[in-house]
Motif scaffolding. Sequence first.
Motif, PDB file in Angstrom:
ATOM      1  N   ARG A  21      -1.900 -43.278  17.085  1.00 36.03           N
ATOM      2  CA  ARG A  21      -0.996 -44.375  16.742  1.00 36.03           C
ATOM      3  C   ARG A  21      -1.070 -45.462  17.807  1.00 36.03           C
ATOM      4  NH1 ARG A  21       3.759 -43.137  19.925  1.00 36.03           N
ATOM      5  NH2 ARG A  21       3.842 -40.945  20.510  1.00 36.03           N
ATOM      6  N   GLY A  22      -0.437 -46.589  17.499  1.00 35.09           N
ATOM      7  CA  GLY A  22      -0.283 -47.655  18.470  1.00 35.09           C
ATOM      8  C   GLY A  22      -1.593 -48.190  19.008  1.00 35.09           C
ATOM      9  N   LEU A  23      -1.590 -48.554  20.294  1.00 34.18           N
ATOM     10  CA  LEU A  23      -2.763 -49.156  20.916  1.00 34.18           C
ATOM     11  C   LEU A  23      -3.971 -48.237  20.856  1.00 34.18           C
ATOM     12  CD1 LEU A  23      -3.975 -51.542  22.507  1.00 34.18           C
ATOM     13  CD2 LEU A  23      -3.238 -50.374  24.602  1.00 34.18           C
ATOM     14  N   GLY A  24      -3.783 -46.938  21.060  1.00 36.86           N
ATOM     15  CA  GLY A  24      -4.908 -46.005  21.026  1.00 36.86           C
ATOM     16  C   GLY A  24      -5.615 -46.010  19.687  1.00 36.86           C
ATOM     17  N   LEU A  25      -4.846 -46.018  18.616  1.00 36.25           N
ATOM     18  CA  LEU A  25      -5.422 -46.078  17.279  1.00 36.25           C
ATOM     19  C   LEU A  25      -6.217 -47.370  17.088  1.00 36.25           C
ATOM     20  CD1 LEU A  25      -5.727 -45.166  14.317  1.00 36.25           C
ATOM     21  CD2 LEU A  25      -3.457 -46.150  13.877  1.00 36.25           C
ATOM     22  N   LEU A  26      -5.665 -48.482  17.565  1.00 33.26           N
ATOM     23  CA  LEU A  26      -6.341 -49.770  17.406  1.00 33.26           C
ATOM     24  C   LEU A  26      -7.599 -49.867  18.264  1.00 33.26           C
ATOM     25  CD1 LEU A  26      -3.219 -52.103  17.277  1.00 33.26           C
ATOM     26  CD2 LEU A  26      -4.627 -51.318  15.381  1.00 33.26           C
ATOM     27  N   ILE A  27      -7.579 -49.274  19.463  1.00 31.57           N
ATOM     28  CA  ILE A  27      -8.791 -49.237  20.286  1.00 31.57           C
ATOM     29  C   ILE A  27      -9.869 -48.417  19.582  1.00 31.57           C
ATOM     30  CG2 ILE A  27      -9.776 -48.343  22.428  1.00 31.57           C
ATOM     31  CD1 ILE A  27      -7.115 -49.066  23.794  1.00 31.57           C
ATOM     32  N   ALA A  28      -9.470 -47.265  19.041  1.00 30.41           N
ATOM     33  CA  ALA A  28     -10.433 -46.438  18.315  1.00 30.41           C
ATOM     34  C   ALA A  28     -11.022 -47.205  17.134  1.00 30.41           C
ATOM     35  CB  ALA A  28      -9.756 -45.153  17.838  1.00 30.41           C
ATOM     36  N   ARG A  29     -10.181 -47.903  16.399  1.00 29.90           N
ATOM     37  CA  ARG A  29     -10.673 -48.672  15.255  1.00 29.90           C
ATOM     38  C   ARG A  29     -11.646 -49.762  15.697  1.00 29.90           C
ATOM     39  NH1 ARG A  29      -6.548 -51.876  11.368  1.00 29.90           N
ATOM     40  NH2 ARG A  29      -6.609 -53.357  13.093  1.00 29.90           N
ATOM     41  N   ASP A 309       8.808 -53.898  14.498  1.00 30.94           N
ATOM     42  CA  ASP A 309       9.097 -52.887  13.483  1.00 30.94           C
ATOM     43  C   ASP A 309       7.967 -52.824  12.456  1.00 30.94           C
ATOM     44  OD1 ASP A 309      11.508 -52.272  14.686  1.00 30.94           O
ATOM     45  OD2 ASP A 309      12.670 -53.635  13.426  1.00 30.94           O
ATOM     46  N   ARG A 310       7.467 -53.985  12.073  1.00 30.99           N
ATOM     47  CA  ARG A 310       6.333 -54.009  11.140  1.00 30.99           C
ATOM     48  C   ARG A 310       5.103 -53.357  11.766  1.00 30.99           C
ATOM     49  NH1 ARG A 310       6.938 -60.351   9.276  1.00 30.99           N
ATOM     50  NH2 ARG A 310       8.787 -60.098   7.935  1.00 30.99           N
ATOM     51  N   ALA A 311       4.905 -53.630  13.065  1.00 32.87           N
ATOM     52  CA  ALA A 311       3.776 -53.014  13.766  1.00 32.87           C
ATOM     53  C   ALA A 311       3.906 -51.497  13.777  1.00 32.87           C
ATOM     54  CB  ALA A 311       3.690 -53.558  15.187  1.00 32.87           C
ATOM     55  N   ALA A 312       5.121 -50.994  13.939  1.00 32.08           N
ATOM     56  CA  ALA A 312       5.334 -49.546  13.949  1.00 32.08           C
ATOM     57  C   ALA A 312       4.865 -48.915  12.646  1.00 32.08           C
ATOM     58  CB  ALA A 312       6.814 -49.242  14.190  1.00 32.08           C
ATOM     59  N   HIS A 313       5.131 -49.568  11.534  1.00 33.74           N
ATOM     60  CA  HIS A 313       4.688 -49.054  10.234  1.00 33.74           C
ATOM     61  C   HIS A 313       3.173 -49.188  10.079  1.00 33.74           C
ATOM     62  CE1 HIS A 313       8.588 -48.181   8.426  1.00 33.74           C
ATOM     63  NE2 HIS A 313       9.035 -49.283   8.999  1.00 33.74           N
ATOM     64  N   ARG A 314       2.614 -50.302  10.512  1.00 37.06           N
ATOM     65  CA  ARG A 314       1.181 -50.547  10.327  1.00 37.06           C
ATOM     66  C   ARG A 314       0.319 -49.649  11.205  1.00 37.06           C
ATOM     67  NH1 ARG A 314      -0.018 -56.321  11.858  1.00 37.06           N
ATOM     68  NH2 ARG A 314      -2.129 -55.769  11.150  1.00 37.06           N
ATOM     69  N   PHE A 315       0.836 -49.311  12.392  1.00 35.19           N
ATOM     70  CA  PHE A 315       0.010 -48.623  13.377  1.00 35.19           C
ATOM     71  C   PHE A 315       0.424 -47.167  13.555  1.00 35.19           C
ATOM     72  CE2 PHE A 315      -0.011 -53.123  15.275  1.00 35.19           C
ATOM     73  CZ  PHE A 315      -0.962 -53.543  14.344  1.00 35.19           C
ATOM     74  N   ASN A 316       0.985 -46.591  12.490  1.00 37.67           N
ATOM     75  CA  ASN A 316       1.215 -45.137  12.421  1.00 37.67           C
ATOM     76  C   ASN A 316       2.253 -44.623  13.414  1.00 37.67           C
ATOM     77  OD1 ASN A 316       0.591 -42.727  11.057  1.00 37.67           O
ATOM     78  ND2 ASN A 316      -0.903 -42.102  12.590  1.00 37.67           N
ATOM     79  N   GLN A 317       3.194 -45.498  13.822  1.00 36.05           N
ATOM     80  CA  GLN A 317       4.228 -45.072  14.757  1.00 36.05           C
ATOM     81  C   GLN A 317       5.404 -44.388  14.041  1.00 36.05           C
ATOM     82  OE1 GLN A 317       4.067 -45.211  18.004  1.00 36.05           O
ATOM     83  NE2 GLN A 317       3.092 -47.073  18.730  1.00 36.05           N
ATOM     84  N   GLN A 318       5.502 -44.576  12.737  1.00 30.69           N
ATOM     85  CA  GLN A 318       6.607 -44.013  11.983  1.00 30.69           C
ATOM     86  C   GLN A 318       6.155 -42.744  11.283  1.00 30.69           C
ATOM     87  OE1 GLN A 318       9.389 -45.136  12.544  1.00 30.69           O
ATOM     88  NE2 GLN A 318       9.652 -47.330  12.294  1.00 30.69           N
ATOM     89  N   PRO A 319       7.059 -41.753  11.144  1.00 32.12           N
ATOM     90  CA  PRO A 319       6.689 -40.541  10.417  1.00 32.12           C
ATOM     91  C   PRO A 319       6.275 -40.863   8.985  1.00 32.12           C
ATOM     92  CG  PRO A 319       8.766 -40.242  11.592  1.00 32.12           C
ATOM     93  CD  PRO A 319       8.426 -41.697  11.657  1.00 32.12           C
ATOM     94  N   GLY A 320       5.303 -40.130   8.479  1.00 25.06           N
ATOM     95  CA  GLY A 320       4.850 -40.354   7.119  1.00 25.06           C
ATOM     96  C   GLY A 320       5.851 -39.880   6.095  1.00 25.06           C
TER      97      GLY A 320
END
Length: 320
Positions: A21-29, A309-320
């Motif tokens: 999630r978050g920055l780590g997910l975006l770096i991986a992408r 808050d939108r970023a939290a949803h987009r970047f997998n920070q919120q529970p599915g």
Amino acid sequence: MPRSSHDGLTGRAALVTGSSRGLGLLIARELTRRGCRVMLCARDDDELARAERMLREEGADVRSLACDITDEQAPGRLVEATEAAFGSLDVLVNNAGEIQVGPLSAMAEADFRSAMETMYFAPLRLVMAALPAMRARGEGRIVTISSLGGRVAAPHLLPYAGAKFAAAGLSEGLRAELAADGISVTTVLPGLMRTGSHTAARFSGQPGREYAWFAAAAGLPVLSMDAERAARAVVTAAERRRPEAVLSPVAKAAVRFHGVAPATTARLLALGARLLPGGGTAPEHDVPGRVAARRIDSAVLNRLTRLNDRAAHRFNQQPG
């Protein structure tokens, strides 16, 4: 022979910690978009599965391994799994972290030890596990995600700042020692970013009030940086083997000001500490951001945190 500092990332194998999630997910992408194959890792199985699915749907070549990087056996397992999946480990990104927010009076020694295990000792063990193969090839890239807090220690973030200072020092020392082996080390100092991390941070003292200031600051466009732009900057710095990358104009200004006027910076930080919430009469400890958020009923705060808050949803920070 060591490769040129301008070699690209196409075909390289990368390991990114904290990448569900978050920055780590975006770096991986971003690494996959530049031709890397990437091993993801994080503690939460469900988060990790969602992250892997998200990237695979974009056509990325990724694998994942769920583990707690503070486990002393985890670094060896991660390096072995990456080499087994891709044949090598060329790029190591130490990104996993934890954010604890609150006054010193509400913190315990265990908070500092937890931060150091996650953001200093675990990265150190990962580097030590990855180094033999990198040295044998005479090539490799190591990226340390420290923080502006690892150069300028903000109040109410002391466990985080202490661990990030240690990580930055380790990273700078590694660059000097490993240069002769053809291994570059890049220290990244991000400022506030809109990753949605306010929902995953943990709050002590007066959790609701601590959450309010932290979430608002982390979501303001002037103070915070778009997380996708930050991820691109991190990967570019790794690709070009830069020694350091300070992300966001605010962070760059803070680092420069601290360098030329440390006493004035200290006075400003002390003033800021006086404006932050105290520990309260019945301080609480380690309250998750999602819980603290539910205690705040403020339309103003909701507007201030909307982008984050939108970023939290987009970047997998919120529970599915």
